[in-house]
Design an enzyme around this catalytic site. Structure first.
Site, PDB file in Angstrom:
ATOM      1  N   THR A 122       0.860  -1.183   0.000  1.00  0.00           N
ATOM      2  CA  THR A 122       0.000   0.000   0.000  1.00  0.00           C
ATOM      3  C   THR A 122       0.896   1.232   0.000  1.00  0.00           C
ATOM      4  OG1 THR A 122      -1.637  -1.234   1.254  1.00  0.00           O
ATOM      5  CG2 THR A 122      -1.840   1.176   1.267  1.00  0.00           C
ATOM      6  N   GLU A 156      -6.011 -10.479   7.053  1.00  0.00           N
ATOM      7  CA  GLU A 156      -5.323 -11.533   7.800  1.00  0.00           C
ATOM      8  C   GLU A 156      -6.373 -12.402   8.475  1.00  0.00           C
ATOM      9  OE1 GLU A 156      -2.460  -9.704  10.426  1.00  0.00           O
ATOM     10  OE2 GLU A 156      -1.640  -8.556   8.756  1.00  0.00           O
ATOM     11  N   LYS A 208      -7.075   2.000  -2.681  1.00  0.00           N
ATOM     12  CA  LYS A 208      -6.735   1.249  -1.464  1.00  0.00           C
ATOM     13  C   LYS A 208      -6.930   2.127  -0.212  1.00  0.00           C
ATOM     14  CE  LYS A 208      -4.989  -1.740   1.322  1.00  0.00           C
ATOM     15  NZ  LYS A 208      -5.682  -2.962   1.713  1.00  0.00           N
ATOM     16  N   ASN A 212      -9.860   1.526   2.734  1.00  0.00           N
ATOM     17  CA  ASN A 212      -9.543   1.306   4.148  1.00  0.00           C
ATOM     18  C   ASN A 212     -10.048   2.455   5.016  1.00  0.00           C
ATOM     19  OD1 ASN A 212      -8.490  -1.193   3.897  1.00  0.00           O
ATOM     20  ND2 ASN A 212      -6.363  -0.633   4.288  1.00  0.00           N
ATOM     21  N   PHE A 253     -18.531  -4.352   9.340  1.00  0.00           N
ATOM     22  CA  PHE A 253     -17.784  -3.256   9.980  1.00  0.00           C
ATOM     23  C   PHE A 253     -18.682  -2.330  10.798  1.00  0.00           C
ATOM     24  CE2 PHE A 253     -14.679  -5.068   7.364  1.00  0.00           C
ATOM     25  CZ  PHE A 253     -13.426  -4.660   7.809  1.00  0.00           C
ATOM     26  N   ALA A 256     -19.547  -2.493  17.389  1.00  0.00           N
ATOM     27  CA  ALA A 256     -18.983  -1.567  18.377  1.00  0.00           C
ATOM     28  C   ALA A 256     -18.021  -2.328  19.281  1.00  0.00           C
ATOM     29  CB  ALA A 256     -20.107  -0.962  19.204  1.00  0.00           C
ATOM     30  N   CYS A 264      -2.960  -2.310   8.955  1.00  0.00           N
ATOM     31  CA  CYS A 264      -3.433  -1.519   7.810  1.00  0.00           C
ATOM     32  C   CYS A 264      -4.257  -0.290   8.183  1.00  0.00           C
ATOM     33  CB  CYS A 264      -4.239  -2.414   6.876  1.00  0.00           C
ATOM     34  SG  CYS A 264      -3.192  -3.599   6.028  1.00  0.00           S
ATOM     35  N   ARG A 331       0.292  -5.768  15.521  1.00  0.00           N
ATOM     36  CA  ARG A 331       0.610  -4.399  15.111  1.00  0.00           C
ATOM     37  C   ARG A 331      -0.596  -3.480  15.348  1.00  0.00           C
ATOM     38  NH1 ARG A 331       3.279  -5.630   9.262  1.00  0.00           N
ATOM     39  NH2 ARG A 331       1.784  -7.332   9.300  1.00  0.00           N
TER      40      ARG A 331
HETATM   41  N1  LIG Z   1      -1.083  -7.351   6.304  1.00  0.00           N
HETATM   42  C1  LIG Z   1      -2.225  -7.113   5.671  1.00  0.00           C
HETATM   43  O1  LIG Z   1      -3.294  -7.569   6.053  1.00  0.00           O
HETATM   44  C2  LIG Z   1      -2.226  -6.263   4.429  1.00  0.00           C
HETATM   45  C3  LIG Z   1      -3.369  -6.240   3.608  1.00  0.00           C
HETATM   46  C4  LIG Z   1      -3.345  -5.457   2.451  1.00  0.00           C
HETATM   47  C5  LIG Z   1      -2.231  -4.701   2.143  1.00  0.00           C
HETATM   48  N2  LIG Z   1      -1.138  -4.708   2.971  1.00  0.00           N
HETATM   49  C6  LIG Z   1       0.037  -3.934   2.587  1.00  0.00           C
HETATM   50  O2  LIG Z   1       1.002  -4.825   2.019  1.00  0.00           O
HETATM   51  C7  LIG Z   1       2.340  -4.406   2.357  1.00  0.00           C
HETATM   52  C8  LIG Z   1       3.058  -5.542   3.049  1.00  0.00           C
HETATM   53  O3  LIG Z   1       2.408  -5.805   4.282  1.00  0.00           O
HETATM   54  P1  LIG Z   1       2.725  -7.108   5.141  1.00  0.00           P
HETATM   55  O4  LIG Z   1       1.784  -7.094   6.286  1.00  0.00           O
HETATM   56  O5  LIG Z   1       2.782  -8.274   4.241  1.00  0.00           O
HETATM   57  O6  LIG Z   1       4.222  -6.757   5.642  1.00  0.00           O
HETATM   58  P2  LIG Z   1       5.215  -7.666   6.488  1.00  0.00           P
HETATM   59  O7  LIG Z   1       5.964  -6.737   7.376  1.00  0.00           O
HETATM   60  O8  LIG Z   1       4.487  -8.821   7.077  1.00  0.00           O
HETATM   61  O9  LIG Z   1       6.228  -8.276   5.403  1.00  0.00           O
HETATM   62  C9  LIG Z   1       7.143  -7.523   4.670  1.00  0.00           C
HETATM   63  C10 LIG Z   1       8.281  -8.448   4.224  1.00  0.00           C
HETATM   64  O10 LIG Z   1       9.102  -7.749   3.287  1.00  0.00           O
HETATM   65  C11 LIG Z   1      10.452  -8.118   3.546  1.00  0.00           C
HETATM   66  N3  LIG Z   1      11.370  -7.126   2.987  1.00  0.00           N
HETATM   67  C12 LIG Z   1      11.640  -5.877   3.418  1.00  0.00           C
HETATM   68  N4  LIG Z   1      12.564  -5.291   2.633  1.00  0.00           N
HETATM   69  C13 LIG Z   1      12.875  -6.183   1.669  1.00  0.00           C
HETATM   70  C14 LIG Z   1      13.762  -6.166   0.558  1.00  0.00           C
HETATM   71  N5  LIG Z   1      14.526  -5.113   0.280  1.00  0.00           N
HETATM   72  N6  LIG Z   1      13.836  -7.285  -0.220  1.00  0.00           N
HETATM   73  C15 LIG Z   1      13.101  -8.363   0.050  1.00  0.00           C
HETATM   74  N7  LIG Z   1      12.234  -8.434   1.088  1.00  0.00           N
HETATM   75  C16 LIG Z   1      12.129  -7.359   1.878  1.00  0.00           C
HETATM   76  C17 LIG Z   1      10.520  -8.231   5.049  1.00  0.00           C
HETATM   77  O11 LIG Z   1      11.649  -8.972   5.474  1.00  0.00           O
HETATM   78  C18 LIG Z   1       9.178  -8.914   5.366  1.00  0.00           C
HETATM   79  O12 LIG Z   1       9.320 -10.319   5.359  1.00  0.00           O
HETATM   80  C19 LIG Z   1       2.171  -3.152   3.203  1.00  0.00           C
HETATM   81  O13 LIG Z   1       2.256  -2.037   2.375  1.00  0.00           O
HETATM   82  C20 LIG Z   1       0.759  -3.272   3.743  1.00  0.00           C
HETATM   83  O14 LIG Z   1       0.174  -2.025   4.016  1.00  0.00           O
HETATM   84  C21 LIG Z   1      -1.107  -5.494   4.096  1.00  0.00           C
END
Ligand SMILES: NC(=O)c1ccc[n+]([C@@H]2O[C@H](COP(=O)([O-])OP(=O)(O)OC[C@H]3O[C@@H](n4cnc5c(N)ncnc54)[C@H](O)[C@@H]3O)[C@@H](O)[C@H]2O)c1
Length: 440
Positions: A122, A156, A208, A212, A253, A256, A264, A331
Site C-alpha cells: 500500500t 489476515e 486502497k 480502508n 464493519f 462496536a 493496515c 501491530r
Molecule cells: N497485512 C495485511 O493484512 C495487508 C493487507 C493489504 C495490504 N497490505 C500492505 O502490504 C504491504 C506488506 O504488508 P505485510 O503485512 O505483508 O508486511 P510484512 O511486514 O508482514 O512483510 C514484509 C516483508 O518484506 C520483507 N522485505 C523488506 N525489505 C525487503 C527487501 N529489500 N527485499 C526483500 N524483502 C524485503 C521483510 O523482510 C518482510 O518479510 C504493506 O504495504 C501493507 O500495508 C497489508
C-alpha cells in the site's frame, strides 16, 4: 503461465505468491530475511494464517513456488515483479517508503529486459511515479519496463479465501502490454466473474486508501453510536443490526467495541490524512475517525476502573492480544494501549491468546502468559475480553466465576449478553449496550 517474482514474504507477499502459484504461475518469492527464507524452504510458515501451510507445501511440491534471498535470481526468471514489502507508519504519520524505494533501487540495478514492476504494497498516491524514476536512475543499460499498481485487499485470518475469491481486483496500468500481463495473472478469477477494475496508476493507489479509510470511518461511526446508545439507554447491537439490513449501509464493519487496529487501518488512515495535506486538501471525516478510535482503550480502562472500584494493584485476566481473531499480528492492536494503561495503574496482568503470545512477549516480556483463558482468569479481579477469538465465545462461565477472585467482566467486543453474565454473578460491562449499569 506467467513467471512472477514476489519481493517480500510477509502476510501479503507470501499469501499472494502462494495463491498465484496455485493459479498455475511460476512464483519466486524473495526476502532479505535469511531466517525466514530458510524456514520457508524447510516448510515453516513465519506467521499464523489458517490454511497457508498446506497451500505453500502443495505448490512447492508441484514445483511452482520457490524461495530465495537473491533478488537477482528472482528477477531474472520473471516477467512480472511484485513489490510486497512493508510500508509502516513513520513517526509523523505518513507511510515510510524506505523499504519500497530500496527494492526499487535494487530492481533498477538488475533489470536487463522488459518487465512489469507492480506495487502490491500500500503506497501513497504518486509513489509509482517516484519509483519509476528511482528504477530508471539505477539502470545499467536502457531497458523498457512498465509500472503497475495492484493494491491488495486481503484480510489476515482469511487471506487465502480473500485472495482466491476477491470482491474485485484493481489494476492500475499505463500500457496495453502491462495490462495484458496483469489480466493474465488473474485470469483464473474471470471464471468466478470477479470484477476487474482497470484504472490509471494514481487512481489504483488511491482506491486502497479510500477503501480502508471508509471502513475505518464506518467502525468509528458505530463506536460513536455506541457511546450515544449508552447515554440514552439504547442497544448499539440492535441499532447496528437494523442499520445493516439497509442495503445502502450493509452489516459489515458495524461492530462496536475497541475499534480498529492491525497493520493496515491505523497506518492507512494516518497516511491518507498526510496525502491529502500534501495535495492541499483535508480528510476531515478520516481525522475524526482516527480520534474516535484512539480514545477507545481509555474508555475501556475507565469502564474497568468502574467495574472493579479502582484498578490500582488489581489482577487482570486479559483474554486476547492479537488485533483480531485468527491472526498472531499485534501491530497497532488495542491490547497494547490497554496493557500500558493497566501497567501504569499497577495491575498484575495474566494474559492469554491462542496465537499472539510469542509476538506480544517480545515487547512485554514480564507479563504472566497463561496456557488457557481459565489460567489467565485464576484469582483475577476482572476478566477483560479484548479479542473475539471463537474460544472466548463459549467460556464455562460458572467455572470462570468460581476461579476468579472478583466478579468483574469487561466485554470489549460485545460477545456476551448482560443477563446471561449477570445470572452467573458477574458485574458486566460492554460497549454501547450498557445503559443501566454504565455511565462511562
Ligand atoms: N497485512 C495485511 O493484512 C495487508 C493487507 C493489504 C495490504 N497490505 C500492505 O502490504 C504491504 C506488506 O504488508 P505485510 O503485512 O505483508 O508486511 P510484512 O511486514 O508482514 O512483510 C514484509 C516483508 O518484506 C520483507 N522485505 C523488506 N525489505 C525487503 C527487501 N529489500 N527485499 C526483500 N524483502 C524485503 C521483510 O523482510 C518482510 O518479510 C504493506 O504495504 C501493507 O500495508 C497489508
Amino acid at each position: 503461465m506467467i513467471r512472477i517474482c514476489m519481493v517480500g514474504t510477509g502476510y501479503v507477499g507470501l499469501v499472494s505468491g502462494a495463491c498465484m502459484a496455485d493459479f498455475g504461475h511460476r512464483v519466486t518469492c524473495v526476502d532479505i530475511n535469511q531466517e525466514r527464507i530458510d524456514s520457508l524452504v524447510r516448510g515453516g510458515i513465519p506467521f499464523y494464517e489458517p490454511g497457508l501451510d498446506r497451500l505453500v507445501l502443495k505448490n512447492v511440491e508441484e514445483e511452482r513456488l520457490f524461495f530465495t534471498t537473491s533478488l537477482a535470481e528472482g528477477i531474472h526468471q520473471a516477467d512480472v515483479v511484485f513489490i510486497a514489502v512493508q510500508t509502516p507508519m513513520s513517526k509523523t504519520g505518513e507511510a515510510d517508503l524506505q523499504f519500497v524505494m530500496k527494492v526499487g533501487e535494487e530492481i533498477g540495478a538488475l533489470l536487463d529486459d522488459y518487465k512489469v514492476i507492480v506495487t502490491k504494497s500500500t503506497v501513497p498516491v504518486g509513489t509509482n511515479r517516484k519509483l519509476k524514476q528511482v528504477i530508471q536512475s539505477k539502470l545499467k543499460k536502457p531497458v523498457d519496463f512498465d509500472m503497475a499498481s495492484n493494491p491488495e485487499f486481503l484480510r489476515e485470518g482469511s487471506s487465502i479465501e480473500d485472495f482466491m475469491r476477491p470482491d474485485r481486483v484493481v489494476i492500475g496500468v499505463e500500457t496495453p502490454r502491462s495490462e495484458e500481463l496483469m489480466r493474465e495473472i488473474y485470469r483464473p478469477l474471470y471464471l468466478l466473474d470477479t470484477p476487474m477494475v482497470r484504472t490509471g496508476i494514481e487512481t489504483a493507489e488511491l482506491v486502497k486508501y479510500a477503501s480502508n479509510s471508509f471502513l475505518a470511518v464506518k467502525i468509528s461511526f458505530i463506536n460513536e453510536i455506541a457511546r450515544l446508545a449508552e447515554a440514552v439507554g439504547a442497544d448499539v447491537s440492535d441499532v447496528a443490526k437494523a442499520m445493516g439490513l439497509d442495503k445502502r449501509i450493509g452489516s459489515k464493519f458495524l461492530h462496536a467495541g475497541l475499534g480498529f487496529g492491525g497493520s493496515c487501518l491505523p497506518k492507512d488512515t494516518n497516511a491518507i490524512v498526510h496525502i491529502a495535506q500534501e495535495a492541499g486538501t483535508e480528510m476531515r471525516t478520516v481525522k475524526a475517525a482516527i480520534g474516535v478510535n484512539e480514545a477507545l482503550p481509555e474508555r475501556a480502562l475507565a469502564k474497568a476502573e468502574r467495574l472493579t472500584g479502582g484498578l490500582e494493584g488489581k489482577t487482570v485476566g486479559l483474554l486476547g492480544l492479537a488485533f483480531k481473531p485468527n491472526t498472531d499480528d499485534i501491530r497497532s492492536a488495542a491490547s497494547i494501549p490497554l496493557v500500558d494503561g493497566l501497567l501504569a495503574r499497577g495491575c498484575r496482568i495474566q494474559a492469554h491468546d491462542p496465537a499472539a503470545v510469542p509476538n506480544f512477549k517480545q515487547f512485554y516480556p514480564d507479563l504472566e502468559y497463561c496456557k488457557s483463558p481459565y489460567h489467565a482468569c485464576q484469582d483475577a479481579d476482572i476478566a477483560i475480553l479484548v479479542t473475539e477469538w471463537n474460544q472466548y465465545r463459549q467460556l464455562d462461565l460458572g467455572n470462570l466465576r468460581e476461579i476468579m477472585a472478583g466478579n468483574a467482566f469487561l466485554d470489549c467486543r460485545n460477545v456476551y449478553d448482560r443477563p446471561h453474565l449477570e445470572k452467573y454473578g458477574f458485574l458486566y460491562d460492554c460497549f454501547g449496550r450498557a445503559a443501566h449499569t454504565s455511565d462511562v
